[in-house]
Design a protein around this motif. Structure first.
Motif, PDB file in Angstrom:
ATOM      1  N   SER A   1      -6.415   5.758  -2.935  1.00  0.00           N
ATOM      2  CA  SER A   1      -7.651   4.924  -3.581  1.00  0.00           C
ATOM      3  C   SER A   1      -7.416   3.276  -3.195  1.00  0.00           C
ATOM      4  O   SER A   1      -8.292   2.903  -2.600  1.00  0.00           O
ATOM      5  N   ASN A   2      -6.115   2.892  -3.340  1.00  0.00           N
ATOM      6  CA  ASN A   2      -5.798   1.574  -3.001  1.00  0.00           C
ATOM      7  C   ASN A   2      -6.307   0.995  -1.516  1.00  0.00           C
ATOM      8  O   ASN A   2      -6.712   0.176  -1.180  1.00  0.00           O
ATOM      9  N   TYR A   3      -5.572   2.045  -0.749  1.00  0.00           N
ATOM     10  CA  TYR A   3      -5.843   1.936   0.879  1.00  0.00           C
ATOM     11  C   TYR A   3      -7.369   2.137   0.976  1.00  0.00           C
ATOM     12  O   TYR A   3      -7.562   1.071   2.093  1.00  0.00           O
ATOM     13  N   ASP A   4      -7.927   3.090   0.625  1.00  0.00           N
ATOM     14  CA  ASP A   4      -9.456   2.944   0.894  1.00  0.00           C
ATOM     15  C   ASP A   4     -10.211   1.662   0.600  1.00  0.00           C
ATOM     16  O   ASP A   4     -10.987   1.296   1.162  1.00  0.00           O
ATOM     17  N   LEU A   5      -9.803   1.222  -0.561  1.00  0.00           N
ATOM     18  CA  LEU A   5     -10.473  -0.124  -1.226  1.00  0.00           C
ATOM     19  C   LEU A   5     -10.269  -1.132  -0.281  1.00  0.00           C
ATOM     20  O   LEU A   5     -10.818  -1.837  -0.023  1.00  0.00           O
ATOM     21  N   VAL A   6      -8.959  -1.341   0.010  1.00  0.00           N
ATOM     22  CA  VAL A   6      -8.410  -2.614   0.939  1.00  0.00           C
ATOM     23  C   VAL A   6      -9.278  -2.492   2.287  1.00  0.00           C
ATOM     24  O   VAL A   6      -9.617  -3.297   2.690  1.00  0.00           O
ATOM     25  N   GLN A   7      -9.268  -1.023   2.887  1.00  0.00           N
ATOM     26  CA  GLN A   7      -9.939  -0.963   4.261  1.00  0.00           C
ATOM     27  C   GLN A   7     -11.411  -1.661   4.165  1.00  0.00           C
ATOM     28  O   GLN A   7     -11.833  -1.973   5.068  1.00  0.00           O
TER      29      GLN A   7
ATOM     30  N   ALA B   1      -3.515  -7.842   7.128  1.00  0.00           N
ATOM     31  CA  ALA B   1      -2.056  -7.835   6.635  1.00  0.00           C
ATOM     32  C   ALA B   1      -2.302  -6.949   5.372  1.00  0.00           C
ATOM     33  O   ALA B   1      -1.204  -6.332   4.946  1.00  0.00           O
ATOM     34  N   ASP B   2      -3.225  -7.399   4.479  1.00  0.00           N
ATOM     35  CA  ASP B   2      -3.323  -6.382   3.269  1.00  0.00           C
ATOM     36  C   ASP B   2      -3.417  -4.993   3.498  1.00  0.00           C
ATOM     37  O   ASP B   2      -2.965  -4.352   2.853  1.00  0.00           O
ATOM     38  N   LEU B   3      -4.172  -4.887   4.637  1.00  0.00           N
ATOM     39  CA  LEU B   3      -4.230  -3.265   4.717  1.00  0.00           C
ATOM     40  C   LEU B   3      -2.834  -2.447   5.211  1.00  0.00           C
ATOM     41  O   LEU B   3      -2.683  -1.604   4.932  1.00  0.00           O
TER      42      LEU B   3
ATOM     43  N   GLY C   1      -8.140  -9.563  -7.054  1.00  0.00           N
ATOM     44  CA  GLY C   1      -7.457 -10.365  -5.780  1.00  0.00           C
ATOM     45  C   GLY C   1      -6.626 -11.272  -6.639  1.00  0.00           C
ATOM     46  O   GLY C   1      -6.218 -12.284  -5.935  1.00  0.00           O
ATOM     47  N   LEU C   2      -6.135 -11.096  -7.902  1.00  0.00           N
ATOM     48  CA  LEU C   2      -5.417 -11.956  -8.404  1.00  0.00           C
ATOM     49  C   LEU C   2      -3.866 -11.709  -8.147  1.00  0.00           C
ATOM     50  O   LEU C   2      -3.012 -12.698  -8.322  1.00  0.00           O
ATOM     51  N   ILE C   3      -3.608 -10.668  -7.714  1.00  0.00           N
ATOM     52  CA  ILE C   3      -2.027 -10.311  -7.379  1.00  0.00           C
ATOM     53  C   ILE C   3      -2.207  -9.701  -5.994  1.00  0.00           C
ATOM     54  O   ILE C   3      -3.019  -9.118  -5.405  1.00  0.00           O
ATOM     55  N   ASN C   4      -1.057  -9.544  -5.372  1.00  0.00           N
ATOM     56  CA  ASN C   4      -0.960  -9.147  -4.121  1.00  0.00           C
ATOM     57  C   ASN C   4      -0.561  -7.405  -4.130  1.00  0.00           C
ATOM     58  O   ASN C   4      -0.438  -6.957  -5.134  1.00  0.00           O
TER      59      ASN C   4
END
Length: 446
Positions: free
Chosen positions: A165-171, A182-184, A399-402
């Protein structure tokens, strides 16, 4: 028939097929293991052997009857049984006899031997039960290992789903230009790490199932489905246990201790039987014998017929035998001393078993208290880590933490879940073991 009826009957058919597939409970696994375990069978054969020895010791009270017959051809210079003269001729002879011996007194050796063999037979029965209990505990441990790794796999799948879910969100956010590429890559790395962890846990689960199958000696090709509904630790009674009360209960039925008790009693009876060798023995004896000689002739020189000789040469006897041991190189007294040492050794072995049982129960009670406290703390830790991860997830979405901080919070939550699951199952196994020594029917062992 309406569509609703068709759907109803189709659902009923599916549920019936599902019910027809057997789900194995812990008792089912234990029962199958006991029926197919080779070590249990081997101990059962020892029990059968000791049972036959006990029966034979009882049959030894019966008189001993022996029969004898021979056929001899004599050559050269031989004594003629008809005239008692020595003749140089070839002839044959037959001898037949039947004897009986009944012991009247032998220092109570046979009576004590019967009692000793009976105690040994009872000890063998306890040995079989002990083997079954040990096997049942191993199966229980393997059974709950599977439950643990099933829970670990479920937790890792949950972690993988979160990473997906996090990967889909970052994408999506990268596509919108709200996050850098880089976040992806970091999100993808976390997802791949969770997928690897799922594979590793599934392999551990497969190995745990293999251990259970080996303990059960399960060689069928059909895969078995284990029972999923297991009493939770929270539903179990985790009150403090009195060590003295637990020991007194276990001392009365634990097969390993009872087996050694019977062996101690057997050693005492064997000592008494060995002492019987120091006393005189009395026996009644009786017998009958006859013979046939080729040289037996009548006054006219004709060979006397076989039946006539058997009848005329018959002799009978009846009497008593008294045997008084005077000196046999001190061997009888040496045997008594050896058997007395064996009795003392059996007594010491019983004390060892009692000591080991007490120490085992002592360890179980201490472990139970420690696990209860540990489980309570583990529950609190899971709740705290779940809350921390929920907060981290929301902060990450804003977007408050990496991704690294989110990954760390997620891992801490997963570790807490696995530790809680492990402590809970250890507590349940330990509590079941205590219940067993408390005389509760934990296993269905016939």
């Amino acid at each position: 028939m309406t569509l609703k009826h068709h759907i109803f009957f189709f659902a009923l058919l599916i549920s019936t097929a599902a019910l027809s597939q057997k789900t194995w409970s812990l008792d089912d696994c234990v029962a199958y293991a006991i029926a197919h375990n080779l070590q249990v069978k081997n101990t059962s054969y020892t029990e059968d052997s000791n049972q036959e020895s006990y029966r034979q010791s009882v049959r030894n009270l019966l008189p001993s009857v022996t029969g004898y017959s021979d056929y001899r051809i004599q050559f050269g210079r031989s004594e003629d049984p008809n005239t008692n003269d020595f003749v140089n001729t070839e002839f044959f002879r037959n001898n037949y006899s039947l004897g009986a011996n009944l012991d009247v007194f032998r220092g109570f050796q046979k009576i004590n031997s019967i009692k000793a063999s009976k105690f040994i037979y009872k000890a063998a029965q306890e040995d079989v039960t002990q083997q079954k209990f040990l096997l049942a505990f191993r199966v229980m441990s393997a059974f709950y290992d599977i439950k643990f790794f099933e829970g670990v796999v479920a937790n890792s799948l949950e972690q993988q789903e979160i990473s997906q879910s996090n990967y889909d969100l970052v994408q999506k956010q990268v596509e919108l230009g709200m996050m850098a590429g880089a976040d992806l890559y970091e999100a993808e790395s976390n997802l791949l790490g969770d997928k690897l962890l799922v594979t590793q846990n599934q392999n551990l689960l497969a190995n745990a199932k293999l251990v259970l199958f080996q303990e059960m000696n399960y060689t069928e090709n059909e895969e078995i489905t284990l029972q999923t509904a297991i009493e939770s630790v929270g539903d179990a009674n985790t009150e403090d246990v009195s060590l003295d009360s637990l020991y007194q209960t276990a001392r009365g039925f634990v097969p390993l201790v009872k087996s050694q008790e019977f062996r101690l009693k057997a050693a005492k009876k064997q000592l008494q039987a060995t002492r019987g060798n120091l006393y005189p023995s009395l026996a009644f004896i009786a017998g009958i014998g006859t013979s046939y000689f080729e040289t037996n002739v009548d006054a006219d020189g004709n060979l006397i017929p076989f039946r006539t000789q058997i009848k005329d040469n018959t002799s009978k006897f009846i009497g008593a035998e008294l045997n008084i041991p005077i000196s046999l190189g001190w061997s009888n007294r040496s045997q008594v001393k050896q058997q007395k040492i064996a009795y003392l050794q059996a007594k010491n072995n019983l004390e060892i078993q009692e000591q080991e049982l007490f120490q085992l129960l002592q360890q179980l009670v201490q472990t139970q208290r420690a696990l209860v406290a540990e489980y309570e703390q583990s529950n609190k830790r899971v709740q705290a880590q779940e809350l921390a991860f929920t907060i981290a997830q929301k902060r990450y979405e804003k977007g408050l933490i990496n991704a690294l901080d989110l990954f760390q919070a997620k891992n801490l939550y997963g570790v807490a879940q696995n530790e809680n699951l492990q402590v809970g199952l250890r507590l349940k196994i330990n509590k079941s073991t205590i219940d067993f020594y408390n005389g509760l029917p934990i296993f269905n062992i016939n």
